[in-house]
Scaffold this motif. Structure first.
Motif, mmCIF file in Angstrom:
data_model
loop_
_atom_site.group_PDB
_atom_site.id
_atom_site.type_symbol
_atom_site.label_atom_id
_atom_site.label_comp_id
_atom_site.label_asym_id
_atom_site.label_seq_id
_atom_site.Cartn_x
_atom_site.Cartn_y
_atom_site.Cartn_z
ATOM 1 N N THR A 190 0.836 -1.208 0.000
ATOM 2 C CA THR A 190 0.000 0.000 0.000
ATOM 3 C C THR A 190 0.866 1.250 0.000
ATOM 4 N N ALA A 191 2.029 1.189 0.662
ATOM 5 C CA ALA A 191 2.891 2.370 0.672
ATOM 6 C C ALA A 191 3.527 2.599 -0.695
ATOM 7 N N VAL A 192 4.010 1.502 -1.324
ATOM 8 C CA VAL A 192 4.657 1.647 -2.631
ATOM 9 C C VAL A 192 3.647 2.149 -3.679
ATOM 10 N N LEU A 193 2.404 1.644 -3.606
ATOM 11 C CA LEU A 193 1.382 2.100 -4.555
ATOM 12 C C LEU A 193 0.791 3.437 -4.124
ATOM 13 N N GLY A 194 0.555 3.573 -2.820
ATOM 14 C CA GLY A 194 -0.189 4.728 -2.332
ATOM 15 C C GLY A 194 0.606 6.014 -2.338
ATOM 16 N N ALA A 195 1.870 5.956 -1.933
ATOM 17 C CA ALA A 195 2.630 7.192 -1.792
ATOM 18 C C ALA A 195 2.777 7.944 -3.120
ATOM 19 N N PRO A 196 3.184 7.264 -4.221
ATOM 20 C CA PRO A 196 3.274 8.015 -5.480
ATOM 21 C C PRO A 196 1.915 8.538 -5.954
ATOM 22 N N VAL A 197 0.856 7.738 -5.792
ATOM 23 C CA VAL A 197 -0.480 8.204 -6.188
ATOM 24 C C VAL A 197 -0.833 9.454 -5.402
#
Lengths: 262, 363
Positions: free
Chosen positions: B342-349
């Protein structure tokens, strides 16, 4: 009517309002005026319950502390000086919040009519946060109007509390907003407005309360209260009245400023 | 008076046709989201470390064939509870985020602000590190539940403490709560640090993985424990929607609209504490769902909480299921902790949203 007795407000150790009595009547526009720091806005915030205060406040014969929030919301709308918004609502979404109390006429077109009334027809889909200060103020007025659209509710007057409603407005919209307030009063509601502009006050108010240093300096019918000596005492500045426009309309101006013909 | 007759705004567009009513879009969005969630459920049941397909099993059943025990175990006792838990946790994190943001009037607020995460984290660490010091009988009794119970108690204790500190004369100051939350978080972090310092290697490993979050080890007993708490908290949320809409104008203005502000605050804080607490206990620390989901939704359907809250529950559930499918397939048969996904996907989004919508979000 609104009947407030012995209102005191203390902020920290400093007493801001000292035993203020206040009355406002349905069918009238009551203006609260006075110099900066005189306690105008604090008085309005005490009347709306936004600041802790001593004394009693009655609305239409009932003590406001006995009325539940939904009942108060049904009877009065409050327009603050400025309303920053937390999320990107559109203008029409802000105005629709005025229908929340559930006692407004449940008319789907009401928010659009209220927007048109304040001169913001066509602004429905715009973001509130992208409007100018004056436009935001009028959008908020439309929201408050939605809340108390009919000036009477079951035979009882409703109330509009306006904190410097024209401060951010150009002259045409000042007139427009004051007309809305006066129409509301003439249809049986009551309006209480904190005002800075003494000339607009003279034109629109039926009753004036002049505040100074947290006390009432003078209160009564507009033509009795707005006179040169009281105003000069209130503002520590000589203020003259000029009756040249018409016998029953006065232009107020500081002494020494000559009114040159345009 | 003559001035009243002056036509104002003569040059502006007179008719109000053609503005987009986001409420209608939001209502349609709910149906699309239900479809998305159904799809994610199928994906979640279909892909995993072993090649069991729910379609093949369904076909076997319909043809009257025997379903092998291993297929049955993988589907019914591993993937299905994991899917249900993913839905519950995703929905609670997203709805809790939306509730907190509405309450704090800040799009960056997060369930951690009510102190749940710090308290639950400290509780979990205490459970892991100090669990070995408990009398054998008690440790045996609590057994596997020691860490979750400690985390839940820690979360509730810290929320109640913050609520007490911030409430005076029956009024809760949101700003005080925020500041006290920072202080309490620092204190919990310090105590956790002491415990980490005392921990042995195995405990350190447990701690690290707990902090990254995972749906692995989902069992029906976990699901049954979390369901009533999370469902109760989610069921309350719709009743807060109008009050939160009013709060966007500030507390005073909301009060004048007839909102019982104190009730909205206390109910919102307690339901967030319950939902987040339960979610943290069964899945560890899973970040970004609570911030990214409400943000994405506000951009398309607007901030009206009557539509934001149900949409957030659905999108949170779908996103967490998707992240879980990635976490258990990307390095199969091993699993990547879901908090990392979730961090790898969420942070850039999240960064992309901020850059793209800067004009609207700034204010």
């Amino acid at each position: 009517m609104i009947d407030a007795l012995n209102i005191t407000v203390q902020l920290g150790r400093k007493e801001i309002l000292h035993n203020v009595d206040f009355a406002a009547y349905p069918g009238q526009l009551t203006a609260i005026v006075g110099p900066n720091g005189s306690g105008k806005t604090t008085l309005l915030r005490a009347l709306t319950g936004d600041v802790d205060h001593g004394g009693t406040i009655q609305m239409n014969g009932a003590d406001v502390t006995d009325l539940p929030v939904w009942k108060l919301a049904a009877l009065r709308g409050v327009l603050p000086q400025a309303t920053p918004l937390a999320f990107p609502f559109t203008v029409i979404e802000v105005v629709r919040l005025g229908l929340m109390s559930g006692t407004s006429a449940q008319d789907d077109r009401l928010p659009e009519r209220a927007l048109a009334r304040v001169g913001l027809a066509g602004y429905e889909g715009r973001y509130y946060q992208e409007l100018s200060g004056g436009e935001q103020q009028r959008a908020q007025l439309a929201r408050v109007l939605c809340q108390v659209w009919e000036p009477m509710l079951d035979g009882a007057p409703r109330w509009l509390y306006l904190d410097e409603p024209v401060a951010a407005l150009d002259i045409a919209h000042q007139i427009q907003v004051m007309d809305i307030a006066r129409d509301f009063a003439q249809a049986g509601g009551g309006v209480i407005a904190v005002m800075h502009d003494l000339n607009l006050t003279g034109l629109y108010a039926d009753r004036v309360i002049i505040m100074k240093n947290g006390r009432v300096l003078a209160a009564g019918d507009t033509r009795d209260v707005l006179n040169s000596s009281t105003l000069s005492q209130a503002y520590d500045c000589r203020i003259d009245l000029d009756f040249r426009p018409a016998p029953d309309i006065a232009i107020l101006h500081p002494a020494g400023v000559s009114l040159a013909p345009l | 008076m003559a001035v009243a007759d002056i036509q104002i705004d003569g040059g502006k567009p007179a008719a109000s046709v053609g503005y987009i009513d986001r409420n209608q879009r939001a209502q349609r969005m709910i149906w699309a989201q239900i479809g998305l969630l159904a799809l994610m459920c199928v994906v979640s049941l279909t892909y995993g470390a072993t090649g069991v397909s729910p379609f093949r099993v369904l076909a076997q059943i319909s043809l009257g064939h025997e379903v092998s025990i291993s297929d049955r175990v993988v589907l019914l006792d591993i993937r299905l509870p994991r899917m249900v838990l993913g839905i519950l946790v995703g929905a609670s994190l997203a709805v809790s985020g939306a509730l907190m943001q509405g309450l704090f009037r800040n799009p960056l607020a997060d369930p951690g602000l009510v102190g749940v995460s710090a308290g639950a984290g400290l509780g979990a660490i205490s459970g892991i590190v100090l669990g070995g010091m408990l009398p054998v009988a008690l440790a045996g009794l609590l057994g596997y539940y020691l860490v979750p119970v400690a985390a839940f108690l820690g979360g509730w204790a810290s929320t109640l403490l913050l609520y007490r500190v911030a409430t005076r004369k029956g009024r809760t100051s949101v700003a005080t709560m925020l500041l006290a939350g920072i202080a309490l978080g620092a204190l919990a972090g310090a105590v956790s640090g002491i415990l980490v310092y005392k921990a042995n290697d195995q405990q350190l490993r447990d701690l690290t993985f707990w902090g990254m979050g995972s749906l692995a080890g989902a069992t029906w007993s976990k699901v049954l424990t979390a369901t009533p708490i999370i469902c109760a908290a989610l069921a309350v949320a719709p009743f807060l929607a109008r009050g939160l809409n009013g709060l966007a104008l500030g507390e005073a203005a909301a009060g004048h609209l007839g909102v019982n502000i104190q009730r909205v605050k206390s109910v919102a804080i307690l339901s967030v504490a319950a939902a987040t607490g339960a979610a943290v206990v069964v899945s560890g620390g899973i970040g970004f769902i609570g911030i990214v989901v409400p943000h994405l939704l506000r951009l398309s359907i607007g901030p009206d909480h009557r539509y934001l809250l149900p949409n957030a529950a659905l999108l949170g559930a779908s996103l967490l299921l998707g992240a879980d499918v990635i976490s258990r397939n990307i390095i199969a048969p091993a699993e990547l902790p879901i908090g990392i996904v979730t961090a790898v996907l969420g942070a850039p989004v999240f960064l992309w949203i901020l850059l793209r919508a800067r004009g609207v979000l700034d204010m």
